[in-house]
Scaffold this motif. Structure first.
Motif, PDB file in Angstrom:
ATOM      1  N   ASP A   1       0.811  -1.215   0.000  1.00 16.44           N
ATOM      2  CA  ASP A   1       0.000   0.000   0.000  1.00 16.44           C
ATOM      3  C   ASP A   1       0.843   1.263   0.000  1.00 16.44           C
ATOM      4  OD1 ASP A   1      -2.638  -1.266   0.171  1.00 16.44           O
ATOM      5  OD2 ASP A   1      -1.901  -1.956   2.119  1.00 16.44           O
ATOM      6  N   VAL A   2       1.936   1.246   0.726  1.00 15.66           N
ATOM      7  CA  VAL A   2       2.835   2.390   0.814  1.00 15.66           C
ATOM      8  C   VAL A   2       4.262   1.855   0.728  1.00 15.66           C
ATOM      9  CG1 VAL A   2       3.542   4.407   2.161  1.00 15.66           C
ATOM     10  CG2 VAL A   2       1.197   3.564   2.355  1.00 15.66           C
ATOM     11  N   VAL A   3       5.118   2.565   0.005  1.00 12.76           N
ATOM     12  CA  VAL A   3       6.511   2.156  -0.153  1.00 12.76           C
ATOM     13  C   VAL A   3       7.428   3.241   0.401  1.00 12.76           C
ATOM     14  CG1 VAL A   3       8.325   1.483  -1.774  1.00 12.76           C
ATOM     15  CG2 VAL A   3       5.935   0.855  -2.243  1.00 12.76           C
ATOM     16  N   VAL A   4       8.238   2.854   1.388  1.00 14.26           N
ATOM     17  CA  VAL A   4       9.272   3.725   1.939  1.00 14.26           C
ATOM     18  C   VAL A   4      10.607   3.134   1.487  1.00 14.26           C
ATOM     19  CG1 VAL A   4      10.351   4.623   4.041  1.00 14.26           C
ATOM     20  CG2 VAL A   4       7.852   4.285   3.957  1.00 14.26           C
ATOM     21  N   SER A   5      11.415   3.933   0.832  1.00 15.58           N
ATOM     22  CA  SER A   5      12.696   3.444   0.324  1.00 15.58           C
ATOM     23  C   SER A   5      13.843   4.313   0.814  1.00 15.58           C
ATOM     24  CB  SER A   5      12.711   3.436  -1.202  1.00 15.58           C
ATOM     25  OG  SER A   5      13.978   3.026  -1.698  1.00 15.58           O
ATOM     26  N   ALA A   6      14.925   3.646   1.202  1.00 12.44           N
ATOM     27  CA  ALA A   6      16.160   4.370   1.501  1.00 12.44           C
ATOM     28  C   ALA A   6      16.627   5.044   0.216  1.00 12.44           C
ATOM     29  CB  ALA A   6      17.220   3.417   2.020  1.00 12.44           C
ATOM     30  N   GLU A   7      17.181   6.228   0.370  1.00 12.80           N
ATOM     31  CA  GLU A   7      17.638   6.983  -0.801  1.00 12.80           C
ATOM     32  C   GLU A   7      18.750   6.290  -1.559  1.00 12.80           C
ATOM     33  OE1 GLU A   7      18.535  10.775   0.955  1.00 12.80           O
ATOM     34  OE2 GLU A   7      16.488  11.488   0.632  1.00 12.80           O
TER      35      GLU A   7
ATOM     36  N   ARG B   1       9.516  10.362  -7.770  1.00 18.19           N
ATOM     37  CA  ARG B   1       8.845  11.343  -8.630  1.00 18.19           C
ATOM     38  C   ARG B   1       7.732  10.681  -9.444  1.00 18.19           C
ATOM     39  NH1 ARG B   1       9.171  12.451 -13.750  1.00 18.19           N
ATOM     40  NH2 ARG B   1      11.028  11.213 -14.116  1.00 18.19           N
ATOM     41  N   LEU B   2       7.961   9.450  -9.898  1.00 17.85           N
ATOM     42  CA  LEU B   2       6.986   8.728 -10.720  1.00 17.85           C
ATOM     43  C   LEU B   2       5.834   8.137  -9.901  1.00 17.85           C
ATOM     44  CD1 LEU B   2       9.505   6.830 -13.031  1.00 17.85           C
ATOM     45  CD2 LEU B   2       8.026   8.761 -13.674  1.00 17.85           C
ATOM     46  N   GLY B   3       6.021   7.972  -8.591  1.00 17.39           N
ATOM     47  CA  GLY B   3       4.974   7.404  -7.747  1.00 17.39           C
ATOM     48  C   GLY B   3       5.161   5.940  -7.399  1.00 17.39           C
ATOM     49  N   ALA B   4       6.239   5.332  -7.838  1.00 17.11           N
ATOM     50  CA  ALA B   4       6.499   3.933  -7.469  1.00 17.11           C
ATOM     51  C   ALA B   4       6.954   3.834  -6.020  1.00 17.11           C
ATOM     52  CB  ALA B   4       7.550   3.325  -8.394  1.00 17.11           C
ATOM     53  N   VAL B   5       7.603   4.865  -5.533  1.00 16.68           N
ATOM     54  CA  VAL B   5       8.040   4.976  -4.139  1.00 16.68           C
ATOM     55  C   VAL B   5       7.297   6.161  -3.540  1.00 16.68           C
ATOM     56  CG1 VAL B   5      10.009   5.600  -2.657  1.00 16.68           C
ATOM     57  CG2 VAL B   5      10.306   3.937  -4.511  1.00 16.68           C
ATOM     58  N   ASP B   6       6.714   5.953  -2.357  1.00 15.32           N
ATOM     59  CA  ASP B   6       5.914   7.005  -1.731  1.00 15.32           C
ATOM     60  C   ASP B   6       6.718   7.939  -0.838  1.00 15.32           C
ATOM     61  OD1 ASP B   6       3.237   6.133  -2.676  1.00 15.32           O
ATOM     62  OD2 ASP B   6       3.802   4.321  -1.583  1.00 15.32           O
ATOM     63  N   GLU B   7       7.676   7.393  -0.094  1.00 16.99           N
ATOM     64  CA  GLU B   7       8.475   8.209   0.819  1.00 16.99           C
ATOM     65  C   GLU B   7       9.937   7.808   0.719  1.00 16.99           C
ATOM     66  OE1 GLU B   7       7.230   8.410   4.882  1.00 16.99           O
ATOM     67  OE2 GLU B   7       5.133   8.759   4.362  1.00 16.99           O
ATOM     68  N   LEU B   8      10.802   8.809   0.802  1.00 19.86           N
ATOM     69  CA  LEU B   8      12.237   8.564   0.824  1.00 19.86           C
ATOM     70  C   LEU B   8      12.731   8.633   2.265  1.00 19.86           C
ATOM     71  CD1 LEU B   8      13.287  10.797  -2.200  1.00 19.86           C
ATOM     72  CD2 LEU B   8      13.021   8.311  -2.146  1.00 19.86           C
ATOM     73  N   ALA B   9      13.707   7.800   2.572  1.00 17.59           N
ATOM     74  CA  ALA B   9      14.304   7.765   3.908  1.00 17.59           C
ATOM     75  C   ALA B   9      15.816   7.874   3.775  1.00 17.59           C
ATOM     76  CB  ALA B   9      13.934   6.467   4.618  1.00 17.59           C
TER      77      ALA B   9
ATOM     78  N   ALA C   1      14.849   3.387   6.553  1.00 17.21           N
ATOM     79  CA  ALA C   1      13.567   3.042   5.921  1.00 17.21           C
ATOM     80  C   ALA C   1      12.673   2.254   6.876  1.00 17.21           C
ATOM     81  CB  ALA C   1      13.787   2.260   4.629  1.00 17.21           C
ATOM     82  N   LEU C   2      13.221   1.308   7.614  1.00 17.45           N
ATOM     83  CA  LEU C   2      12.404   0.515   8.533  1.00 17.45           C
ATOM     84  C   LEU C   2      11.842   1.389   9.649  1.00 17.45           C
ATOM     85  CD1 LEU C   2      11.181  -2.126   9.434  1.00 17.45           C
ATOM     86  CD2 LEU C   2      13.365  -2.686  10.539  1.00 17.45           C
ATOM     87  N   ARG C   3      12.660   2.247  10.228  1.00 13.90           N
ATOM     88  CA  ARG C   3      12.174   3.141  11.286  1.00 13.90           C
ATOM     89  C   ARG C   3      11.049   4.026  10.766  1.00 13.90           C
ATOM     90  NH1 ARG C   3      12.258   8.065  11.897  1.00 13.90           N
ATOM     91  NH2 ARG C   3      13.883   8.447  10.368  1.00 13.90           N
ATOM     92  N   GLN C   4      11.269   4.609   9.603  1.00 15.21           N
ATOM     93  CA  GLN C   4      10.274   5.502   9.015  1.00 15.21           C
ATOM     94  C   GLN C   4       8.997   4.738   8.658  1.00 15.21           C
ATOM     95  OE1 GLN C   4      12.051   8.396   6.434  1.00 15.21           O
ATOM     96  NE2 GLN C   4      10.204   8.524   5.157  1.00 15.21           N
ATOM     97  N   ALA C   5       9.146   3.517   8.130  1.00 16.32           N
ATOM     98  CA  ALA C   5       7.975   2.699   7.782  1.00 16.32           C
ATOM     99  C   ALA C   5       7.187   2.320   9.037  1.00 16.32           C
ATOM    100  CB  ALA C   5       8.416   1.448   7.033  1.00 16.32           C
ATOM    101  N   ARG C   6       7.895   2.009  10.118  1.00 15.34           N
ATOM    102  CA  ARG C   6       7.208   1.678  11.378  1.00 15.34           C
ATOM    103  C   ARG C   6       6.431   2.875  11.910  1.00 15.34           C
ATOM    104  NH1 ARG C   6      11.961  -1.824  14.285  1.00 15.34           N
ATOM    105  NH2 ARG C   6      11.284  -3.858  13.521  1.00 15.34           N
ATOM    106  N   GLU C   7       7.029   4.055  11.830  1.00  9.61           N
ATOM    107  CA  GLU C   7       6.331   5.266  12.291  1.00  9.61           C
ATOM    108  C   GLU C   7       5.071   5.511  11.453  1.00  9.61           C
ATOM    109  OE1 GLU C   7       9.299   8.345  12.121  1.00  9.61           O
ATOM    110  OE2 GLU C   7      10.364   7.573  13.887  1.00  9.61           O
ATOM    111  N   LEU C   8       5.198   5.340  10.154  1.00 10.12           N
ATOM    112  CA  LEU C   8       4.048   5.508   9.264  1.00 10.12           C
ATOM    113  C   LEU C   8       2.976   4.465   9.574  1.00 10.12           C
ATOM    114  CD1 LEU C   8       2.505   6.625   6.839  1.00 10.12           C
ATOM    115  CD2 LEU C   8       3.972   5.221   5.383  1.00 10.12           C
TER     116      LEU C   8
END
Length: 176
Positions: A72-78, A126-134, A139-146
């Protein structure tokens, strides 16, 4: 009692997809069964009555790329590496393309699936394949918070929204 989930990999990466050496030992029927089961995993994620957040560190390659974009949501390390190398290897990505199409549209999904070059994470964002950058390693910390924020929302509204969007995707596929 589970109200949200985070899908992550084990270092050094999120997921490298199917083992192509293993697939090469299978008959066509065996490969078809294997890929059908793998596709069912992504469809099961989409049918879950809770949000699923992908936390991508390291790499998301092949089926791992499509597994992540099926969440549903993708958080990816930069600094994560994303790539769909199947077509270059003479393979057609048999599942997961619909979720990629839903995220980025048909023309962009086709270009990503052809895998002529690995896309940069910022481009995928930018394209929408990844929702948030970390930040790298976050990425795991940010995904857990989300996931915690999503879990705090009224569950009936969350699942109704998820199902409504899924129905919209099916309707678009049927028309397009």
């Amino acid at each position: 009692g589970v109200r949200a989930a985070v899908l992550t990999g084990t270092p050094p990466g999120f997921c490298a997809g199917s083992d192509l050496k293993e697939l090469a030992t299978m008959s066509i029927a065996g490969m078809t069964r294997h890929e059908a089961r793998t596709g069912e995993v992504v469809r099961a994620i989409q049918r879950l009555g809770i949000p699923v957040v992908a936390a991508v560190e390291g790499f998301a390659l092949g089926g791992g790329f499509l597994l992540a974009t099926g969440c549903d949501v993708v958080v990816s390390a930069e600094d994560a590496r994303w790539h769909l190398p199947e077509v270059k290897l003479g393979w057609v990505p048999p599942w997961g393309l619909q979720t990629l199409i839903a995220r980025v549209g048909p023309a962009t999904a086709k270009r990503l699936a052809w895998g002529d070059r690995p896309p940069a994470v910022r481009e995928l964002h930018r394209l929408g394949a990844v929702d948030e950058l970390a930040e790298p390693g976050q990425a795991l910390r940010q995904a857990r918070e989300l996931a915690a924020r999503l879990a705090a929302l009224p569950p009936h509204a969350v699942v109704s929204t998820k199902r409504g969007v899924a129905r919209r995707r099916v309707g678009q596929r049927a028309l397009g």
